[in-house]
Design a protein around this motif. Structure first.
Motif, PDB file in Angstrom:
ATOM      1  N   GLU A  57       0.833  -1.206   0.000  1.00  0.00           N
ATOM      2  CA  GLU A  57       0.000   0.000   0.000  1.00  0.00           C
ATOM      3  C   GLU A  57       0.865   1.253   0.000  1.00  0.00           C
ATOM      4  O   GLU A  57       0.542   2.241  -0.669  1.00  0.00           O
ATOM      5  CB  GLU A  57      -0.934  -0.019   1.206  1.00  0.00           C
ATOM      6  CG  GLU A  57      -2.054  -1.051   1.089  1.00  0.00           C
ATOM      7  CD  GLU A  57      -2.931  -1.090   2.328  1.00  0.00           C
ATOM      8  OE1 GLU A  57      -2.535  -0.494   3.362  1.00  0.00           O
ATOM      9  OE2 GLU A  57      -4.011  -1.724   2.276  1.00  0.00           O
ATOM     10  N   LEU A  58       1.984   1.209   0.764  1.00  0.00           N
ATOM     11  CA  LEU A  58       2.883   2.364   0.795  1.00  0.00           C
ATOM     12  C   LEU A  58       3.532   2.580  -0.568  1.00  0.00           C
ATOM     13  O   LEU A  58       3.624   3.722  -1.057  1.00  0.00           O
ATOM     14  CB  LEU A  58       3.947   2.155   1.872  1.00  0.00           C
ATOM     15  CG  LEU A  58       4.979   3.276   2.027  1.00  0.00           C
ATOM     16  CD1 LEU A  58       4.303   4.603   2.361  1.00  0.00           C
ATOM     17  CD2 LEU A  58       6.003   2.919   3.100  1.00  0.00           C
ATOM     18  N   TRP A  59       3.979   1.487  -1.198  1.00  0.00           N
ATOM     19  CA  TRP A  59       4.574   1.600  -2.537  1.00  0.00           C
ATOM     20  C   TRP A  59       3.550   2.153  -3.533  1.00  0.00           C
ATOM     21  O   TRP A  59       3.894   2.961  -4.410  1.00  0.00           O
ATOM     22  CB  TRP A  59       5.081   0.253  -3.017  1.00  0.00           C
ATOM     23  CG  TRP A  59       6.261  -0.257  -2.239  1.00  0.00           C
ATOM     24  CD1 TRP A  59       7.105   0.469  -1.460  1.00  0.00           C
ATOM     25  CD2 TRP A  59       6.711  -1.606  -2.171  1.00  0.00           C
ATOM     26  NE1 TRP A  59       8.058  -0.342  -0.887  1.00  0.00           N
ATOM     27  CE2 TRP A  59       7.847  -1.627  -1.312  1.00  0.00           C
ATOM     28  CE3 TRP A  59       6.286  -2.810  -2.723  1.00  0.00           C
ATOM     29  CZ2 TRP A  59       8.540  -2.792  -1.023  1.00  0.00           C
ATOM     30  CZ3 TRP A  59       6.984  -3.973  -2.441  1.00  0.00           C
ATOM     31  CH2 TRP A  59       8.100  -3.974  -1.603  1.00  0.00           C
ATOM     32  N   GLN A  60       2.287   1.733  -3.393  1.00  0.00           N
ATOM     33  CA  GLN A  60       1.244   2.225  -4.284  1.00  0.00           C
ATOM     34  C   GLN A  60       1.055   3.733  -4.128  1.00  0.00           C
ATOM     35  O   GLN A  60       0.915   4.460  -5.112  1.00  0.00           O
ATOM     36  CB  GLN A  60      -0.067   1.486  -4.003  1.00  0.00           C
ATOM     37  CG  GLN A  60      -1.192   1.806  -4.974  1.00  0.00           C
ATOM     38  CD  GLN A  60      -2.451   1.031  -4.648  1.00  0.00           C
ATOM     39  OE1 GLN A  60      -2.741   0.774  -3.487  1.00  0.00           O
ATOM     40  NE2 GLN A  60      -3.200   0.664  -5.682  1.00  0.00           N
ATOM     41  N   LYS A  61       1.069   4.198  -2.867  1.00  0.00           N
ATOM     42  CA  LYS A  61       0.944   5.627  -2.610  1.00  0.00           C
ATOM     43  C   LYS A  61       2.135   6.390  -3.191  1.00  0.00           C
ATOM     44  O   LYS A  61       1.973   7.468  -3.778  1.00  0.00           O
ATOM     45  CB  LYS A  61       0.845   5.896  -1.110  1.00  0.00           C
ATOM     46  CG  LYS A  61      -0.455   5.416  -0.477  1.00  0.00           C
ATOM     47  CD  LYS A  61      -0.454   5.667   1.022  1.00  0.00           C
ATOM     48  CE  LYS A  61      -1.734   5.133   1.681  1.00  0.00           C
ATOM     49  NZ  LYS A  61      -1.704   5.351   3.150  1.00  0.00           N
ATOM     50  N   ASN A  62       3.338   5.829  -3.014  1.00  0.00           N
ATOM     51  CA  ASN A  62       4.539   6.483  -3.550  1.00  0.00           C
ATOM     52  C   ASN A  62       4.471   6.612  -5.072  1.00  0.00           C
ATOM     53  O   ASN A  62       4.815   7.658  -5.641  1.00  0.00           O
ATOM     54  CB  ASN A  62       5.791   5.697  -3.161  1.00  0.00           C
ATOM     55  CG  ASN A  62       6.090   5.789  -1.670  1.00  0.00           C
ATOM     56  OD1 ASN A  62       5.530   6.628  -0.974  1.00  0.00           O
ATOM     57  ND2 ASN A  62       6.970   4.929  -1.186  1.00  0.00           N
ATOM     58  N   LEU A  63       4.016   5.535  -5.724  1.00  0.00           N
ATOM     59  CA  LEU A  63       3.897   5.583  -7.179  1.00  0.00           C
ATOM     60  C   LEU A  63       2.869   6.611  -7.620  1.00  0.00           C
ATOM     61  O   LEU A  63       3.043   7.291  -8.645  1.00  0.00           O
ATOM     62  CB  LEU A  63       3.523   4.194  -7.711  1.00  0.00           C
ATOM     63  CG  LEU A  63       4.624   3.130  -7.637  1.00  0.00           C
ATOM     64  CD1 LEU A  63       4.071   1.762  -8.041  1.00  0.00           C
ATOM     65  CD2 LEU A  63       5.803   3.496  -8.537  1.00  0.00           C
ATOM     66  N   GLN A  64       1.798   6.740  -6.848  1.00  0.00           N
ATOM     67  CA  GLN A  64       0.768   7.726  -7.170  1.00  0.00           C
ATOM     68  C   GLN A  64       1.333   9.141  -7.061  1.00  0.00           C
ATOM     69  O   GLN A  64       1.067   9.999  -7.913  1.00  0.00           O
ATOM     70  CB  GLN A  64      -0.433   7.568  -6.221  1.00  0.00           C
ATOM     71  CG  GLN A  64      -1.583   8.517  -6.501  1.00  0.00           C
ATOM     72  CD  GLN A  64      -2.258   8.227  -7.835  1.00  0.00           C
ATOM     73  OE1 GLN A  64      -2.202   7.105  -8.326  1.00  0.00           O
ATOM     74  NE2 GLN A  64      -2.863   9.262  -8.418  1.00  0.00           N
ATOM     75  N   VAL A  65       2.149   9.384  -6.011  1.00  0.00           N
ATOM     76  CA  VAL A  65       2.780  10.704  -5.844  1.00  0.00           C
ATOM     77  C   VAL A  65       3.720  10.991  -7.007  1.00  0.00           C
ATOM     78  O   VAL A  65       3.745  12.106  -7.554  1.00  0.00           O
ATOM     79  CB  VAL A  65       3.547  10.753  -4.504  1.00  0.00           C
ATOM     80  CG1 VAL A  65       4.408  12.018  -4.440  1.00  0.00           C
ATOM     81  CG2 VAL A  65       2.586  10.709  -3.336  1.00  0.00           C
ATOM     82  N   ASN A  73       3.128  14.507 -13.835  1.00  0.00           N
ATOM     83  CA  ASN A  73       2.092  15.149 -14.647  1.00  0.00           C
ATOM     84  C   ASN A  73       2.103  16.666 -14.487  1.00  0.00           C
ATOM     85  O   ASN A  73       1.823  17.406 -15.418  1.00  0.00           O
ATOM     86  CB  ASN A  73       0.708  14.610 -14.274  1.00  0.00           C
ATOM     87  CG  ASN A  73       0.506  13.176 -14.740  1.00  0.00           C
ATOM     88  OD1 ASN A  73       1.182  12.724 -15.665  1.00  0.00           O
ATOM     89  ND2 ASN A  73      -0.415  12.471 -14.099  1.00  0.00           N
ATOM     90  N   LYS A  74       2.454  17.128 -13.272  1.00  0.00           N
ATOM     91  CA  LYS A  74       2.483  18.571 -12.995  1.00  0.00           C
ATOM     92  C   LYS A  74       3.815  19.188 -13.363  1.00  0.00           C
ATOM     93  O   LYS A  74       3.942  20.394 -13.410  1.00  0.00           O
ATOM     94  CB  LYS A  74       2.207  18.823 -11.507  1.00  0.00           C
ATOM     95  CG  LYS A  74       0.790  18.428 -11.082  1.00  0.00           C
ATOM     96  CD  LYS A  74       0.609  18.649  -9.584  1.00  0.00           C
ATOM     97  CE  LYS A  74      -0.796  18.256  -9.137  1.00  0.00           C
ATOM     98  NZ  LYS A  74      -0.979  18.442  -7.681  1.00  0.00           N
ATOM     99  N   GLY A  75       4.838  18.326 -13.565  1.00  0.00           N
ATOM    100  CA  GLY A  75       6.160  18.841 -13.881  1.00  0.00           C
ATOM    101  C   GLY A  75       6.850  19.453 -12.696  1.00  0.00           C
ATOM    102  O   GLY A  75       7.788  20.244 -12.837  1.00  0.00           O
TER     103      GLY A  75
END
Length: 390
Positions: free
Chosen positions: A365-373, A379-381
């Motif tokens: 779950e932590l890795w998933q959150k990190n990938l989302q960040v 995307n925002k650059g």
């Protein structure tokens, strides 16, 4: 019917199969064999003679000193068997030949092992008769402690059993033989794997039928110096059938107990342990290693003084013992000798249950959150800002 055969060494190439059979009849008669079929050289006479030749074949082991002559007669029989018109006939005659060789009581084990191995390799393993050929190979390995011209691979044999549609009883018999064969070869780890395969074949209401095998399985795991994880045994029904016995209590100590638990058990049951085929000193060594693994699990740093107390060792024995544990693969870390500390990097989990799955779930779950960040930041650059604990 040669399509069901692999390569077979040629024999008596210049004569017909009927003449081959007559040549072998005469040879075996010289060794004292008797036959209940006429000497007419016809196909019908051949069909009656062939099973009798197979039955009398072991006389070669007793009377013929030349191994090449015995092998020549063997391959001649194989070539005659393949000429039968029905696959069922070929399989029946192949079983009979294999059984005749396996039943021979002479001590010419290398020669017999070579012939049985060649025979098994001759036929496509999809044939159900290969089950008999394999069991006879294993029986000879058990007697001789030798295996040649054939590779005993547990995974491959499991696949063959599925091909042959062997019933549960046949599978149990074969894996028990496989365990005994690996034991005779001195391959303890493969013997244990075969035994675990055997125990998995017993259902919830059948475990009591394999208590003797379960007892051997526990002792084998404990005695094998490089096997440390044993919690999977507790799910096997034959092992469950040992519940309430001392051997089951001992297994539970090796699964999740520590050195002190074992020493208390040994003190209360010294005669029991001494009569097992395991060494008390080896048991202490393994429990020390397992205890260290438990201490290190979830710890960042451990003082030598704490280890000396839990492991029943002097302080100057701790460093070499940690080195041994690292070499065994149970723990990883760095020894800080000046400060008398061991910094833990990783440690094995002796038991893998719900708590271990929860740890994996949290990390995923932590890795998933990190990938989302990372994805949102890209995307925002902008700059990456990782969550705490990443």
């Amino acid at each position: 019917m040669s399509s069901i055969l692999h390569n077979v060494a040629p024999s008596f190439i210049s004569v017909s199969y009927i003449e081959q059979a007559e040549e072998m009849r005469k040879s075996l008669q010289e060794y004292g064999a008797t036959f209940t079929v006429s000497e007419e050289q016809t196909e019908d006479a051949f069909l009656v003679l062939l099973p009798q030749l197979i039955e009398q074949f072991p006389l070669y082991f007793k009377k013929c000193a030349s191994e090449s002559a015995v092998e020549s007669a063997f391959f001649s029989l194989i070539s005659m068997i393949q000429l039968l018109s029905q696959v069922e006939q070929i399989e029946d005659m192949s079983r009979s030949l294999s059984n005749a060789i396996a039943a021979d009581e002479t001590n010419r084990f290398p020669l017999k092992g070579r012939l049985l191995g060649h025979q098994l390799n001759c036929y496509h393993t999809s044939l159900a008769s290969s089950y008999t050929l394999l069991t006879n190979v294993l029986k000879l390995v058990k007697l001789s402690g030798q295996v040649r011209y054939f590779n005993l691979d547990i995974t491959q044999i499991s696949d063959w059993l599925a091909q042959w549609k062997s019933d549960v009883g046949e599978q149990r018999d074969l894996f028990r033989l496989l365990h005994e064969a690996f034991t005779a070869l001195g391959n303890g780890e493969k013997a244990i794997k075969a035994l675990v395969h055997l125990l998995k074949l017993y259902g919830e209401n059948e475990g009591v039928e394999a208590k003797a095998d379960a007892h051997i399985c526990v002792i084998s795991h404990i005695a094998q110096p490089n096997i440390f994880i044993m919690d999977h045994l507790l799910d096997l029904h034959p092992i469950k059938a040992l519940d309430g016995q001392l051997i089951h209590e001992l297994l539970q100590i090796f699964v999740s107990g520590d050195l002190n638990d074992y020493l208390e058990f040994y003190s209360a049951n010294t005669d029991f342990v001494e009569h097992l085929s395991v060494s008390h000193e080896q048991n202490k060594r393994k429990l020390r290693l397992l205890t260290l693994a438990s201490i290190c699990e979830g710890a960042d740093e451990i003082e030598f003084s704490k280890l000396a107390d839990r492991l029943n060792l002097e302080k100057d024995e701790i460093e070499p013992f940690i080195i041994e544990a690292i070499g065994s693969g149970l723990v990883k870390g760095k020894i800080n000798e000046p400060e008398g500390r061991f910094t833990v990097s990783t440690s094995i989990n002796r038991c893998f249950g719900q708590s271990q799955w929860s740890v994996i779930k949290d990390r995923l779950e932590l890795w998933q959150k990190n990938l989302q960040v990372v994805r949102e930041s890209l995307n925002k650059g902008g700059h990456l800002m990782m969550p705490i604990g990443s």
